[in-house]
Design an enzyme around this catalytic site. Structure first.
Site, PDB file in Angstrom:
ATOM      1  N   ARG A  85       9.704   0.270   3.851  1.00 17.39           N
ATOM      2  CA  ARG A  85      10.762  -0.626   2.565  1.00 17.39           C
ATOM      3  C   ARG A  85      11.883  -0.165   2.547  1.00 17.39           C
ATOM      4  O   ARG A  85      13.377  -0.605   2.553  1.00 17.39           O
ATOM      5  CB  ARG A  85       9.358   0.051   1.678  1.00 17.39           C
ATOM      6  CG  ARG A  85       8.526  -1.112   1.673  1.00 17.39           C
ATOM      7  CD  ARG A  85       7.451  -0.786  -0.370  1.00 17.39           C
ATOM      8  NE  ARG A  85       7.408   0.386  -0.050  1.00 17.39           N
ATOM      9  CZ  ARG A  85       7.713   1.069  -1.246  1.00 17.39           C
ATOM     10  NH1 ARG A  85       7.655   0.568  -2.250  1.00 17.39           N
ATOM     11  NH2 ARG A  85       6.993   2.512  -1.184  1.00 17.39           N
ATOM     12  N   ASN A 122       5.146  -3.328  -1.104  1.00 17.90           N
ATOM     13  CA  ASN A 122       3.875  -3.318  -1.035  1.00 17.90           C
ATOM     14  C   ASN A 122       3.385  -4.245  -1.527  1.00 17.90           C
ATOM     15  O   ASN A 122       3.248  -4.278  -3.091  1.00 17.90           O
ATOM     16  CB  ASN A 122       3.697  -1.581  -1.123  1.00 17.90           C
ATOM     17  CG  ASN A 122       3.972  -0.791  -0.521  1.00 17.90           C
ATOM     18  OD1 ASN A 122       4.456  -0.681   1.029  1.00 17.90           O
ATOM     19  ND2 ASN A 122       3.952   0.308  -0.484  1.00 17.90           N
TER      20      ASN A 122
END
Length: 90
Positions: A20, A38
């Site tokens: 990320r 996520n």
């Protein structure tokens, strides 16, 4: 230059490996806005909005991701344009 938003689901070893963070960095470098988040199934959802060329560059980068990850599959779809400030890590 056309503006688009794409939502992508990235599967593989993509959680707990900085995916990320690196995605947000790549997105910001390309002048994009959106997020990387996520999901409970172990995948990462990426929303990227900006110029079509730069969104496509990010999608190409997502195919390999950072060296710490392993991308097995990406499902991406163009969605309705939305204005988002910055590129968030969720």
């Amino acid at each position: 230059m056309s503006q688009i938003c794409v939502k992508a689901s990235v599967k593989g070893i993509v959680q707990g490996v900085g995916f990320r963070f690196h995605t947000a960095h790549e997105g910001l470098q390309g002048g994009l806005s959106g997020y990387a988040m996520n999901l409970p199934d172990g995948s990462v959802e990426v929303l990227a909005c900006g110029s079509e060329a730069n969104v496509n560059k990010l999608l190409a980068w997502l195919e390999s991701g950072p060296k710490t990850s392993r991308v097995d599959n990406i499902d991406a779809e163009i969605i309705e344009w939305r204005h988002i400030d910055g590129f968030e890590i969720k």
